[in-house]
Design a protein around this motif. Structure first.
Motif, PDB file in Angstrom:
ATOM      1  N   ASP A 153      55.196  28.382  38.724  1.00  0.00           N
ATOM      2  CA  ASP A 153      54.938  27.925  37.359  1.00  0.00           C
ATOM      3  C   ASP A 153      53.520  28.256  36.905  1.00  0.00           C
ATOM      4  O   ASP A 153      53.065  27.750  35.873  1.00  0.00           O
ATOM      5  N   TRP A 154      52.834  29.089  37.687  1.00  0.00           N
ATOM      6  CA  TRP A 154      51.508  29.573  37.308  1.00  0.00           C
ATOM      7  C   TRP A 154      51.574  31.092  37.178  1.00  0.00           C
ATOM      8  O   TRP A 154      52.244  31.768  37.968  1.00  0.00           O
ATOM      9  N   THR A 155      50.879  31.634  36.200  1.00  0.00           N
ATOM     10  CA  THR A 155      50.905  33.078  35.982  1.00  0.00           C
ATOM     11  C   THR A 155      49.537  33.545  35.509  1.00  0.00           C
ATOM     12  O   THR A 155      48.768  32.777  34.911  1.00  0.00           O
ATOM     13  N   TRP A 156      49.234  34.815  35.796  1.00  0.00           N
ATOM     14  CA  TRP A 156      47.977  35.399  35.337  1.00  0.00           C
ATOM     15  C   TRP A 156      48.069  35.752  33.861  1.00  0.00           C
ATOM     16  O   TRP A 156      49.057  36.329  33.403  1.00  0.00           O
ATOM     17  N   VAL A 157      47.027  35.402  33.117  1.00  0.00           N
ATOM     18  CA  VAL A 157      46.954  35.690  31.687  1.00  0.00           C
ATOM     19  C   VAL A 157      45.672  36.470  31.434  1.00  0.00           C
ATOM     20  O   VAL A 157      44.592  36.072  31.885  1.00  0.00           O
ATOM     21  N   ALA A 158      45.795  37.598  30.746  1.00  0.00           N
ATOM     22  CA  ALA A 158      44.649  38.438  30.401  1.00  0.00           C
ATOM     23  C   ALA A 158      44.193  38.093  28.987  1.00  0.00           C
ATOM     24  O   ALA A 158      44.988  38.164  28.039  1.00  0.00           O
ATOM     25  N   CYS A 159      42.922  37.730  28.852  1.00  0.00           N
ATOM     26  CA  CYS A 159      42.382  37.278  27.565  1.00  0.00           C
ATOM     27  C   CYS A 159      41.195  38.164  27.175  1.00  0.00           C
ATOM     28  O   CYS A 159      40.148  38.110  27.832  1.00  0.00           O
ATOM     29  N   PRO A 160      41.307  38.966  26.144  1.00  0.00           N
ATOM     30  CA  PRO A 160      40.150  39.738  25.671  1.00  0.00           C
ATOM     31  C   PRO A 160      39.154  38.824  24.967  1.00  0.00           C
ATOM     32  O   PRO A 160      39.527  37.887  24.258  1.00  0.00           O
ATOM     33  N   ILE A 161      37.868  39.089  25.192  1.00  0.00           N
ATOM     34  CA  ILE A 161      36.801  38.278  24.619  1.00  0.00           C
ATOM     35  C   ILE A 161      35.868  39.186  23.836  1.00  0.00           C
ATOM     36  O   ILE A 161      35.476  40.257  24.302  1.00  0.00           O
TER      37      ILE A 161
END
Length: 346
Positions: free
Chosen positions: A214-222
């Motif tokens: 129930d955990w996943t990697w999320v890519a967030c541009p900043i």
């Protein structure tokens, strides 16, 4: 973007996942802070040594683990060790900051004046001697702590034992201290285009994750602000929610020229006070020894914030006064209704 599914997440969807993670961390922070909100534990943490006499690490989460102060998520919820680290780091910082207030309160209690509203000169000298750094402490700080203690005494009919009886455990700030994590929870690196960075972190896909699935990697541009140099090294930020959007408080490191002790011709002077929080001005030293000011200087005043604080205080006092007036009427109405129902008491 959810790296497992390739789904592009909207700002609202990202904020929702961050809120789920923040809620898990905040719950553990509150539990750990309340459990250790006492004089003995705060003094132990502030002493900087464990039971074996070894120096405690500077990182709060490592210090808490050395002392054996652990915390766990609710039953049935699965989090990795880095989530627990963030909770311990935040709780440890709160407990460390309580030491100063504890020493201040202890000094006020041990030198309690004959008249709390008006200390004598000798009583002022005594309380400043009892408080660490008291000779440099503004009088308003000691007065406010005295009023707080006097209110407790008037309400309970006795003096508080310490600050931990005088104040409840502090409220938990809703944020994620990613600086307490490593690459197994979050990473950050610069993107190909200038002024951009990519933050990758693990976030839950549901508010109560039951397993690591129930955990996943999320890519967030900043988007980086222009104040960050192009060659600066980025560090993992602190995430918080502001107006339903995710904000990142980003720290960075960059090299600066070595400062020399002599040869300077421009100086910056900064002063602070209670009415004007900060005042600053620059001056130049000329070859003939003359010093001239550069511009008119600048200052930061918190008058607007203070005015709002005073308005809210007056409004609170007004509402409390109205409540106090209504309470006797409420008791009278209840007695009248009781007489109507059961008749007068003979």
């Amino acid at each position: 973007m959810d790296e497992r599914t390739g789904e592009l997440l909207s700002a609202a969807a990202l904020a929702e996942r961050v809120v789920w993670c923040v809620s898990l961390v905040s719950g553990m922070v509150s539990a750990l802070t309340v459990e250790r909100w006492n004089t003995a534990d705060v003094d132990t943490l502030a002493a900087g040594e464990d039971a074996g006499g070894r120096k405690l690490p500077s990182n709060a989460w490592m210090a808490l683990r050395r002392l054996g102060w652990t915390v766990a998520p609710p039953e049935g919820v699965k989090v990795n060790d880095r989530i627990v680290r963030m909770a311990q780091e935040q709780a440890g910082r709160a407990l460390r900051s309580a030491k100063w207030r504890a020493d201040l309160t202890a000094g006020v209690l041990t030198t309690w004046p004959g008249d709390p509203a008006r200390r004598t000169a000798d009583e002022w000298d005594a309380v400043r001697e009892a408080v660490p750094g008291g000779q440099f402490l503004p009088s308003s700080v000691i007065k406010s702590r005295t009023r707080q203690t006097a209110s407790f005494n008037a309400k309970n009919g006795r003096m508080p034992v310490d600050v931990f009886e005088l104040e409840p455990a502090p409220r938990t700030a809703r944020m994620l201290l990613l600086s307490a994590c490593d690459g197994q929870q979050a990473t950050i690196e610069r993107a190909d285009e200038p002024g951009r960075a990519l933050l990758r972190l693990q976030l839950p896909t549901r508010p109560d994750p039951a397993s690591y699935k129930d955990w996943t990697w999320v890519a967030c541009p900043i988007s980086l602000p222009p104040t960050i140099p192009a060659g600066a090294v980025l560090h993992l930020p602190t995430l918080r929610i502001h107006r339903d959007r995710v904000r990142a408080d980003l720290a960075y490191t960059h090299a600066v020229p070595k400062t020399s002790r002599t040869g300077h011709t421009i100086a910056l002077g900064v002063d602070w006070g209670l009415n004007t929080l900060l005042s600053a001005g620059a001056a130049r030293l000329h070859d003939d020894g003359q010093i001239t000011a550069l511009g008119s200087g600048g200052q930061f005043r918190a008058a607007g914030v203070l005015a709002k604080q005073h308005r809210l205080r007056r409004l609170s006092e007004h509402l409390h006064a109205k409540t106090d007036r209504y309470q006797p009427h409420g008791r009278g109405q209840a007695a009248f209704a009781d007489r109507q129902a059961h008749g007068p008491v003979r």
